[in-house]
Design a protein around this motif. Sequence first.
Motif, short mmCIF file in Angstrom:
data_model
loop_
_atom_site.label_atom_id
_atom_site.label_comp_id
_atom_site.label_asym_id
_atom_site.label_seq_id
_atom_site.Cartn_x
_atom_site.Cartn_y
_atom_site.Cartn_z
N UNK A 46 -5.40 -1.72 4.41
CA UNK A 46 -4.56 -0.73 5.08
C UNK A 46 -3.73 -1.43 6.14
N UNK A 47 -2.63 -0.78 6.51
CA UNK A 47 -1.72 -1.33 7.51
C UNK A 47 -1.13 -0.20 8.32
N UNK A 48 -1.16 -0.35 9.64
CA UNK A 48 -0.61 0.69 10.51
C UNK A 48 0.90 0.53 10.64
N UNK A 49 1.51 1.48 11.32
CA UNK A 49 2.96 1.42 11.51
C UNK A 49 3.36 0.17 12.29
N UNK A 50 2.47 -0.32 13.14
CA UNK A 50 2.78 -1.50 13.95
C UNK A 50 2.37 -2.81 13.27
N UNK A 51 1.77 -2.70 12.09
CA UNK A 51 1.43 -3.91 11.36
C UNK A 51 -0.01 -4.37 11.47
N UNK A 52 -0.86 -3.60 12.14
CA UNK A 52 -2.27 -3.98 12.20
C UNK A 52 -2.90 -3.73 10.83
N UNK A 53 -3.72 -4.67 10.41
CA UNK A 53 -4.28 -4.61 9.06
C UNK A 53 -5.79 -4.52 9.06
N UNK A 106 8.93 6.55 6.30
CA UNK A 106 7.94 5.53 6.00
C UNK A 106 7.44 4.81 7.24
N UNK A 107 8.35 4.50 8.18
CA UNK A 107 7.96 3.56 9.22
C UNK A 107 7.02 4.14 10.26
N UNK A 108 6.72 5.43 10.17
CA UNK A 108 5.74 5.98 11.11
C UNK A 108 4.37 6.15 10.47
N UNK A 109 4.25 5.73 9.23
CA UNK A 109 3.04 6.01 8.48
C UNK A 109 2.07 4.84 8.47
N UNK A 110 0.78 5.13 8.54
CA UNK A 110 -0.24 4.16 8.20
C UNK A 110 -0.49 4.29 6.70
N UNK A 111 -0.46 3.16 6.02
CA UNK A 111 -0.54 3.16 4.57
C UNK A 111 -1.69 2.29 4.09
N UNK A 112 -2.09 2.53 2.86
CA UNK A 112 -3.16 1.72 2.29
C UNK A 112 -2.97 1.48 0.81
N UNK A 113 -3.59 0.42 0.35
CA UNK A 113 -3.72 0.13 -1.08
C UNK A 113 -5.13 0.53 -1.51
N UNK A 114 -5.18 1.28 -2.59
CA UNK A 114 -6.44 1.74 -3.15
C UNK A 114 -6.56 1.18 -4.57
N UNK A 115 -7.79 1.16 -5.06
CA UNK A 115 -7.97 0.78 -6.46
C UNK A 115 -9.10 1.59 -7.07
N UNK A 116 -8.97 1.81 -8.36
CA UNK A 116 -10.00 2.53 -9.10
C UNK A 116 -10.30 1.76 -10.37
N UNK A 117 -11.50 1.22 -10.44
CA UNK A 117 -11.95 0.51 -11.63
C UNK A 117 -12.54 1.50 -12.63
#
Length: 119
Positions: A49-56, A28-39
């Motif tokens: 989204x958030x990078x591995x270093x915490x940039x958002x 997990x800690x090397x991944x850039x992750x995001x929250x998505x939504x579908x209405x």
Amino acid sequence: VQLVESGGGLVQFGGSLRLSCVVSGTIFDILSMGWYRQAPGKQRELVASITRSGMTNYAESVKGRFTISRDNAKNTMYLQMNSLTPEGTAIYSCNLDPEPFKIRGRYYWGQGTQVTVSP
């Protein structure tokens, strides 16, 4: 890989919710992750989204109201949602950013968590 989202529910206009996403089966800690939504009736969109270093980074529609964060020790990502409006009603899912996980050549998504905002 497994993605498990939770924390959704029914909330009134102006209310708050905190979503969680637990990731397993990968580093997990090397991944850039995001929250998505579908209405309903709309395409899935990336809201934060958030990078591995915490940039958002945030979609314009949620800036100033939503906060994405992560706890690498717990393999968990969060989305704090404040000042919710009915336009926020959607199924919220987490995944890699910019491209979702693929398993056997097909995009993999968890079950997501339903957020419903009443007027």
